[in-house]
Design a protein around this motif. Structure first.
Motif, PDB file in Angstrom:
ATOM      1  N   VAL A  89      88.822  27.750  41.275  1.00  0.00           N
ATOM      2  CA  VAL A  89      90.054  27.421  41.999  1.00  0.00           C
ATOM      3  C   VAL A  89      89.755  27.112  43.468  1.00  0.00           C
ATOM      4  O   VAL A  89      90.231  26.123  44.018  1.00  0.00           O
ATOM      5  CB  VAL A  89      91.070  28.585  41.901  1.00  0.00           C
ATOM      6  CG1 VAL A  89      92.213  28.393  42.876  1.00  0.00           C
ATOM      7  CG2 VAL A  89      91.602  28.685  40.487  1.00  0.00           C
ATOM      8  N   ILE A  90      88.935  27.946  44.102  1.00  0.00           N
ATOM      9  CA  ILE A  90      88.670  27.755  45.533  1.00  0.00           C
ATOM     10  C   ILE A  90      87.803  26.514  45.762  1.00  0.00           C
ATOM     11  O   ILE A  90      88.043  25.736  46.692  1.00  0.00           O
ATOM     12  CB  ILE A  90      87.978  29.001  46.136  1.00  0.00           C
ATOM     13  CG1 ILE A  90      88.866  30.229  45.982  1.00  0.00           C
ATOM     14  CG2 ILE A  90      87.626  28.767  47.603  1.00  0.00           C
ATOM     15  CD1 ILE A  90      90.042  30.295  46.893  1.00  0.00           C
TER      16      ILE A  90
ATOM     17  N   LEU B  44      92.850  25.000  46.490  1.00  0.00           N
ATOM     18  CA  LEU B  44      93.993  25.788  46.035  1.00  0.00           C
ATOM     19  C   LEU B  44      95.159  24.907  45.625  1.00  0.00           C
ATOM     20  O   LEU B  44      95.548  24.010  46.358  1.00  0.00           O
ATOM     21  CB  LEU B  44      94.467  26.692  47.174  1.00  0.00           C
ATOM     22  CG  LEU B  44      93.845  28.064  47.291  1.00  0.00           C
ATOM     23  CD1 LEU B  44      94.503  28.809  48.420  1.00  0.00           C
ATOM     24  CD2 LEU B  44      94.008  28.810  45.990  1.00  0.00           C
TER      25      LEU B  44
ATOM     26  N   PHE C  95      79.435  28.502  45.564  1.00  0.00           N
ATOM     27  CA  PHE C  95      80.793  28.838  46.008  1.00  0.00           C
ATOM     28  C   PHE C  95      80.813  29.173  47.497  1.00  0.00           C
ATOM     29  O   PHE C  95      81.658  28.686  48.253  1.00  0.00           O
ATOM     30  CB  PHE C  95      81.330  30.013  45.179  1.00  0.00           C
ATOM     31  CG  PHE C  95      82.464  30.748  45.821  1.00  0.00           C
ATOM     32  CD1 PHE C  95      83.738  30.199  45.841  1.00  0.00           C
ATOM     33  CD2 PHE C  95      82.261  31.986  46.418  1.00  0.00           C
ATOM     34  CE1 PHE C  95      84.782  30.874  46.445  1.00  0.00           C
ATOM     35  CE2 PHE C  95      83.295  32.659  47.021  1.00  0.00           C
ATOM     36  CZ  PHE C  95      84.556  32.102  47.029  1.00  0.00           C
ATOM     37  N   MET C  96      79.866  30.019  47.935  1.00  0.00           N
ATOM     38  CA  MET C  96      79.847  30.437  49.340  1.00  0.00           C
ATOM     39  C   MET C  96      79.601  29.234  50.250  1.00  0.00           C
ATOM     40  O   MET C  96      80.217  29.105  51.312  1.00  0.00           O
ATOM     41  CB  MET C  96      78.743  31.487  49.593  1.00  0.00           C
ATOM     42  CG  MET C  96      79.005  32.854  49.003  1.00  0.00           C
ATOM     43  SD  MET C  96      80.579  33.618  49.421  1.00  0.00           S
ATOM     44  CE  MET C  96      80.296  34.103  51.091  1.00  0.00           C
TER      45      MET C  96
ATOM     46  N   LEU D  55      82.726  27.323  50.499  1.00  0.00           N
ATOM     47  CA  LEU D  55      83.713  28.093  51.260  1.00  0.00           C
ATOM     48  C   LEU D  55      83.463  27.947  52.757  1.00  0.00           C
ATOM     49  O   LEU D  55      84.398  27.825  53.559  1.00  0.00           O
ATOM     50  CB  LEU D  55      83.656  29.568  50.851  1.00  0.00           C
ATOM     51  CG  LEU D  55      84.645  30.495  51.537  1.00  0.00           C
ATOM     52  CD1 LEU D  55      86.067  30.056  51.243  1.00  0.00           C
ATOM     53  CD2 LEU D  55      84.429  31.925  51.095  1.00  0.00           C
ATOM     54  N   VAL D  56      82.189  27.969  53.142  1.00  0.00           N
ATOM     55  CA  VAL D  56      81.867  27.886  54.565  1.00  0.00           C
ATOM     56  C   VAL D  56      82.036  26.454  55.079  1.00  0.00           C
ATOM     57  O   VAL D  56      82.597  26.227  56.144  1.00  0.00           O
ATOM     58  CB  VAL D  56      80.437  28.401  54.819  1.00  0.00           C
ATOM     59  CG1 VAL D  56      80.005  28.108  56.246  1.00  0.00           C
ATOM     60  CG2 VAL D  56      80.368  29.900  54.541  1.00  0.00           C
TER      61      VAL D  56
ATOM     62  N   PRO E 290      86.435  24.905  53.593  1.00  0.00           N
ATOM     63  CA  PRO E 290      87.277  26.031  53.153  1.00  0.00           C
ATOM     64  C   PRO E 290      88.506  25.614  52.348  1.00  0.00           C
ATOM     65  O   PRO E 290      89.041  26.420  51.602  1.00  0.00           O
ATOM     66  CB  PRO E 290      87.676  26.729  54.450  1.00  0.00           C
ATOM     67  CG  PRO E 290      87.206  25.880  55.550  1.00  0.00           C
ATOM     68  CD  PRO E 290      86.249  24.881  55.038  1.00  0.00           C
TER      69      PRO E 290
ATOM     70  N   LEU F 280      82.644  35.945  58.566  1.00  0.00           N
ATOM     71  CA  LEU F 280      82.899  34.546  58.917  1.00  0.00           C
ATOM     72  C   LEU F 280      83.223  33.728  57.670  1.00  0.00           C
ATOM     73  O   LEU F 280      84.014  32.795  57.716  1.00  0.00           O
ATOM     74  CB  LEU F 280      81.691  33.947  59.639  1.00  0.00           C
ATOM     75  CG  LEU F 280      81.372  34.594  60.990  1.00  0.00           C
ATOM     76  CD1 LEU F 280      80.213  33.885  61.662  1.00  0.00           C
ATOM     77  CD2 LEU F 280      82.601  34.590  61.902  1.00  0.00           C
ATOM     78  N   ALA F 281      82.603  34.093  56.546  1.00  0.00           N
ATOM     79  CA  ALA F 281      82.898  33.368  55.304  1.00  0.00           C
ATOM     80  C   ALA F 281      84.198  33.845  54.676  1.00  0.00           C
ATOM     81  O   ALA F 281      85.104  33.056  54.417  1.00  0.00           O
ATOM     82  CB  ALA F 281      81.734  33.529  54.320  1.00  0.00           C
TER      83      ALA F 281
ATOM     84  N   ARG G 239      87.948  33.193  55.757  1.00  0.00           N
ATOM     85  CA  ARG G 239      88.600  31.915  55.484  1.00  0.00           C
ATOM     86  C   ARG G 239      89.588  32.038  54.331  1.00  0.00           C
ATOM     87  O   ARG G 239      90.361  31.125  54.065  1.00  0.00           O
ATOM     88  CB  ARG G 239      87.553  30.865  55.122  1.00  0.00           C
ATOM     89  CG  ARG G 239      86.689  30.501  56.296  1.00  0.00           C
ATOM     90  CD  ARG G 239      85.497  29.707  55.821  1.00  0.00           C
ATOM     91  NE  ARG G 239      84.651  29.311  56.931  1.00  0.00           N
ATOM     92  CZ  ARG G 239      84.790  28.171  57.598  1.00  0.00           C
ATOM     93  NH1 ARG G 239      85.734  27.335  57.261  1.00  0.00           N
ATOM     94  NH2 ARG G 239      83.987  27.882  58.590  1.00  0.00           N
ATOM     95  N   LEU G 240      89.507  33.144  53.614  1.00  0.00           N
ATOM     96  CA  LEU G 240      90.405  33.355  52.468  1.00  0.00           C
ATOM     97  C   LEU G 240      91.533  34.281  52.882  1.00  0.00           C
ATOM     98  O   LEU G 240      91.342  35.193  53.675  1.00  0.00           O
ATOM     99  CB  LEU G 240      89.627  33.965  51.306  1.00  0.00           C
ATOM    100  CG  LEU G 240      88.484  33.104  50.767  1.00  0.00           C
ATOM    101  CD1 LEU G 240      87.567  33.939  49.898  1.00  0.00           C
ATOM    102  CD2 LEU G 240      89.028  31.932  49.993  1.00  0.00           C
TER     103      LEU G 240
ATOM    104  N   TYR H 152      93.098  36.318  47.718  1.00  0.00           N
ATOM    105  CA  TYR H 152      91.856  35.567  47.597  1.00  0.00           C
ATOM    106  C   TYR H 152      90.761  36.170  48.465  1.00  0.00           C
ATOM    107  O   TYR H 152      89.581  36.104  48.135  1.00  0.00           O
ATOM    108  CB  TYR H 152      92.085  34.090  47.937  1.00  0.00           C
ATOM    109  CG  TYR H 152      92.677  33.337  46.769  1.00  0.00           C
ATOM    110  CD1 TYR H 152      91.928  33.168  45.608  1.00  0.00           C
ATOM    111  CD2 TYR H 152      93.956  32.827  46.800  1.00  0.00           C
ATOM    112  CE1 TYR H 152      92.451  32.505  44.517  1.00  0.00           C
ATOM    113  CE2 TYR H 152      94.492  32.159  45.710  1.00  0.00           C
ATOM    114  CZ  TYR H 152      93.735  32.001  44.572  1.00  0.00           C
ATOM    115  OH  TYR H 152      94.251  31.356  43.491  1.00  0.00           O
TER     116      TYR H 152
ATOM    117  N   VAL I  44      83.024  38.799  45.377  1.00  0.00           N
ATOM    118  CA  VAL I  44      81.932  37.855  45.111  1.00  0.00           C
ATOM    119  C   VAL I  44      80.733  38.191  45.995  1.00  0.00           C
ATOM    120  O   VAL I  44      79.586  38.186  45.537  1.00  0.00           O
ATOM    121  CB  VAL I  44      82.394  36.406  45.353  1.00  0.00           C
ATOM    122  CG1 VAL I  44      81.225  35.445  45.250  1.00  0.00           C
ATOM    123  CG2 VAL I  44      83.480  36.017  44.370  1.00  0.00           C
TER     124      VAL I  44
ATOM    125  N   ILE J 158      76.985  38.976  44.865  1.00  0.00           N
ATOM    126  CA  ILE J 158      75.799  38.256  45.349  1.00  0.00           C
ATOM    127  C   ILE J 158      74.740  39.261  45.798  1.00  0.00           C
ATOM    128  O   ILE J 158      73.565  39.138  45.439  1.00  0.00           O
ATOM    129  CB  ILE J 158      76.172  37.303  46.502  1.00  0.00           C
ATOM    130  CG1 ILE J 158      77.047  36.162  45.978  1.00  0.00           C
ATOM    131  CG2 ILE J 158      74.925  36.750  47.175  1.00  0.00           C
ATOM    132  CD1 ILE J 158      77.532  35.200  47.041  1.00  0.00           C
TER     133      ILE J 158
END
Lengths: 288, 234, 391
Positions: free
Chosen positions: A230-231, A235, A271-272, A275-276, A279, C158-159, C162-163, C167, C174, C178
């Motif tokens: 989803v991300i 969204l 994913f990360m 996201l970074v 976003p 920082l990551a 953003r959610l 979320y 997550v 990791i």
């Protein structure tokens, strides 16, 4: 393993992840609520299909005819009886109530079915594959799953953009109070949304249980895969969800090609990174 | 028996009381204006009438039946509609989808999509455009059309002229007169006193959550000085 | 003239009363002076009202005394009790610390993390690596593990910042996944099967087992007390006020100049650091760590969340109540497998639906009890501010 094979397998795997993500995406889109028990409901559907196939001695595909309607009803009742009461300004109640549900479902499954690893048998279909030129083989079942994902997204697209129920869903997502002025009972509408979400979730759960093994504890990681899809996709974007699933699937295939332990880790890392760097996801919803 | 009436209506936003014992009645077929300064409680009155703000059952009556505790969607089904302040169009829906949604979940009646397009021809041209890309006046027409498609017996309109150019306001009120002529009961909340008195049969003036003056709108009968007093509390 | 005290300070002498009011604990003495001066001043009709801003309540002072007695009892426990209760209390202590930290994060800063096990495991592994690879003394390694967790939490924040909302919760999870998968890839950390502390390292805490158990027990107590005190201090600080503002309305507080992002980052990093120390301590106690145990979502997050939610999220007392309840339930249902988790889940769901501020929230609203007063209260001093006419 050649690159083509990795890409094709990853894409097909992405279909399964998109299926996982549909329910999550739908409930978030309409109710702005993330169902933490989503992964455990996928597992619950797998166990439900197991019970149905065992007791009625039918194929898992036929069992879908029982499990999917059952989950629609479960979703409706869950939302109407429980989750509607958690909606409000604070995000804590829906989050923690679904979190509690997640733990309850996991441990009840553990008490009832034990910790054994299970799988839904479908005979030859599990191993059947299509031979393409250049030595590429495509599993028939993963192909079926991918097709199912496409059909589900198409159906959802139709529902949301071509029916009056879909209009009501989008309207309620925009502005629940004004939706009430259209004669829409939001509590009923939310319950319908959860019912539909869980119907898709049931389908995802059964297909996943045919494809891989499962046990009572396999819910959380399914939630995480769904969430990542989803991300990554963006969204609230329907087809973005498929793209997100495919990106995740390909990342996992690449990881798996390195070593089996890297499969899931590679997906998380992809994913990360997204996201970074991006976003809002690869396919951000334009109207918001 | 009045079509819609309130009886000692009190309403609260959290701890803040916005209405203090408001009594109004709306008869079938008439147009009633509710005027008053900002914060006088006009919008609150409409919100309470349609159930967006719950009150004690007997404080709001529709056809004499207590409805104060019913949710909005129930009152809409019983024939009350609201054009909300600020129009509140659904931004992810097109013009036509916004209009259709007005009648989607309600029994069909005299108002149909073609008839709404007949009333507001400009909307027919823009039917596929996203509702929020329209001009303010056009958006207001969508909001009115959307409410009309629920085929209301009484239509509550909240500040239709807000933020619109005078020429557009005139056009909208002209169309509203057509609606009234077709037999729909209207309640119009308006800050522009002249506009309100011109379009309505009767008026209520509100001040600080209470009705400060009520009367008929005939030019002769309205005492301007009394109205100014009732409006501003001077 | 109204006999009710004015809601604000003195009408006659704003400076004096202001100086009294700005203190947290001004005494009667100073206030009396200010009102005396008011008598001599030329305020003709009103006696200036004196007030002080207080945060302690009667129950909180009684509680402090009881707490003192309890602490002395607990500290002296090794001299009069055997190992069983010591081990249990040590476990309760570190769970209390984890619960306080999660409550600060979720209940006050609105950062509902489901991934705090990331820092528990990180702290544990840091301690094992520092002591084993570099010969750092285990007690020093505890502090360094906290530092490590705090440092790592910055890029993580920082990551995941953003959610939003739920979320964010899954995002933190997550991250923990990791960490777990990554650690399992490092052969020097024992890979997937885990890692044990060598006897030499264990002996470096104290040579004989009895003393070692005592030292570790006292550290557990110290951690619980220190974390509780630290959370209390944060909540009473400027950051605490900012947090309350953010929790009440993020948009409003941002418009008033509260830097919500920085405040949240500060809380996240501090919480991660403390969680790292506790994680290091937990595995110093257990002597063995593996990716599965170090980053266990059930042990280090699920259980902790249930404690806080049932006890009362957003209250200082909640985690204590919830922790006691959890251990009671666990002992009581010890023979019923995972049923205690099912029951806890069900109770948490009911609490969230019926009494969102948990058991303690209910006690607080019912009896007005507050053991850790955070809110400032205006106390009108007797004999002043009655607004009597002096003429």
């Amino acid at each position: 393993m050649n690159v083509m094979t990795i890409l094709i397998q990853g894409t097909l795997l992405g279909g399964l992840y998109a299926l996982f993500a549909i329910g999550l995406s739908l409930t978030f889109g309409i109710m702005r609520v993330v169902n933490i028990a989503h992964g455990d409901l996928i597992t619950l559907a797998a166990f439900a299909a197991l019970v149905v196939t065992d007791t009625l001695a039918i194929s898992p595909f036929v069992a879908l005819g029982v499990v999917v309607p059952l989950f629609f009803a479960l979703g409706y009742l869950l939302q109407r009886g429980l989750l509607n009461r958690t909606l409000g300004d604070s995000i804590l109640p829906p989050l923690l109530v679904t979190f509690g549900l997640s733990v309850i479902i996991q441990n009840v499954l553990l008490e009832v079915f034990g910790a054994n690893i299970r799988r839904l048998p479908v005979g030859n279909l599990e191993t059947a594959s299509l031979q393409l030129p250049a030595g590429i083989a495509i599993g028939v079942f993963p192909l079926i799953v991918f097709a199912a994902a496409l059909i589900c997204l198409g159906a959802l697209q139709y529902l949301l953009y071509r029916t009056r129920l879909g209009r009501a869903f989008r309207a309620t997502s925009d502005d629940p109070e004004t939706a009430e002025l259209m004669g829409i009972d939001n509590r009923h509408l939310y319950a319908l949304a959860m019912g539909i979400a869980l119907a898709f979730t049931a389908l995802a759960g059964v297909l996943f249980a045919i494809r891989t093994t499962f046990d009572p504890a396999s819910g959380p990681i399914r939630l995480i895969f769904a969430f990542e899809a989803v991300i990554i996709g963006g969204l609230g974007s329907l087809w973005g969800t498929l793209l997100g699933g495919v990106v995740l699937g390909i990342a996992q295939s690449i990881g798996a090609a390195i070593s089996l332990e890297w499969q899931i880790l590679a997906g998380h890392i992809a994913f990360m990174i997204i996201l970074v760097l991006k976003p809002d996801g690869l396919f951000p919803r334009t109207q918001d | 028996m009045s079509l819609l009436s309130t009886h000692g209506l009190c309403a609260h936003y959290g701890d803040f009381q916005a209405l203090f014992g408001v009594d109004v009645y709306i008869e079938r077929g008439e147009t009633v204006a509710v005027i008053g300064a900002n914060g006088a409680g006009k919008s609150t009155l409409l919100r309470a009438m349609i159930g967006l703000l719950p009150s004690a059952p007997a404080m709001v009556r529709l056809d004499g039946e207590p409805v104060g505790n019913l949710p909005a969607h129930d009152l809409v089904r019983r024939g009350v509609a609201l054009v909300p302040e600020g129009r509140r169009l659904f931004r992810s829906l097109s013009v036509e989808e916004n209009l259709r949604l007005g009648g989607d979940f309600l029994a069909p009646g005299a108002w149909t999509l073609p008839r709404v397009y007949e009333l507001f021809p400009r909307l027919a041209e823009r039917r596929d455009s996203p509702a929020t890309l329209l001009s303010g006046g056009e958006q207001q027409m969508v909001a009115i059309g959307r409410a009309l498609l629920s085929n209301p017996r009484v239509l509550l309109c909240d500040e239709l002229s807000l933020g619109l150019a005078p020429i557009i306001v005139r056009e909208i009120y002209a169309r509203l007169a057509t609606v009234a002529a077709s037999g729909t009961t209207l309640v119009i909340v308006e800050q522009d006193i002249s506009r309100a008195l011109e379009s309505a049969d009767r008026f209520y003036c509100m001040q600080k959550g209470r009705v400060s003056l009520a009367g008929a709108c005939g030019t002769v009968t309205v005492d301007r000085a009394a109205l100014t007093q009732a409006y501003f509390g001077l | 003239m109204s006999r009710l005290p004015e809601p604000t300070g003195s009408t006659g002498l704003p400076e004096q009363t202001h100086s009294a009011g700005s203190r947290t604990r001004s005494d009667q003495h100073e206030s009396a002076t200010s009102s005396d001066r008011g008598d001599q001043g030329d305020s003709p009709t009103l006696r200036p009202m004196s007030y002080r801003v207080a945060r302690s309540t009667r129950s909180s002072r009684l509680f402090s005394a009881a707490l003192g007695v309890l602490l002395i009892t607990l500290i002296s426990l090794p001299w009069w009790a055997d190992n069983g209760p010591m081990r249990l209390i040590a476990e309760m202590a570190y769970f209390l610390a984890l619960a306080q930290l999660w409550n600060l994060l979720a209940g006050y800063a609105g950062l509902v993390s489901v991934g705090q096990q990331a820092f528990v495991g990180l702290g544990g592994y840091t301690l094992f690596a520092l002591t084993d690879w570099y010969g750092v003394h285990p007690l020093w390694a505890l502090a360094l593990a906290g530092l490590m967790a705090a440092l790592v939490s910055v890029p993580v924040a920082l990551a995941v910042f953003r959610l939003r909302g739920a979320y964010f919760a899954v995002g933190t999870w997550v991250v923990a996944e990791i960490f777990q998968l990554f650690v399992a890839q490092v052969p020097r950390l024992g890979g997937g099967s885990g890692y044990s502390l060598t006897p030499a390292i264990v002996r470096s805490i104290a040579a004989d087992r009895g003393t070692r158990d005592q030292v570790l027990y006292w550290i557990a107590l110290a951690l619980a007390v220190a974390v509780t005190a630290a959370v209390y201090a944060v909540l009473r600080s400027r950051h605490g006020l900012a947090l309350t503002a953010i929790r009440d309305s993020e948009r409003a507080s941002r418009s008033l100049g509260v830097d919500t992002w920085r405040t949240k980052l500060f809380i996240y990093v501090v919480t991660a650091g403390c969680t790292g120390v506790i994680g290091a301590f937990i595995f110093l106690l257990k002597l063995r760590i593996s990716p599965a145990s170090g980053f266990d979502v059930n042990d280090w997050t699920v259980v902790v969340i249930f404690m806080v939610v049932i006890g009362g999220i957003g209250t200082m007392e909640g985690p204590i109540v919830g922790m006691l309840l959890y251990f009671g339930l666990r002992e009581w249902l010890a023979d019923y497998g995972s049923w205690y988790l099912i029951l806890l889940g069900a109770v948490a769901v009911v609490v969230m639906l019926r009494a969102q501020r948990g058991l303690w929230g209910w006690v607080e609203s019912r009896f007005g009890l507050s053991l850790f007063p955070i809110r400032r209260q205006l106390v009108i001093l007797p004999g002043t501010g009655q607004g009597e006419s002096r003429e």
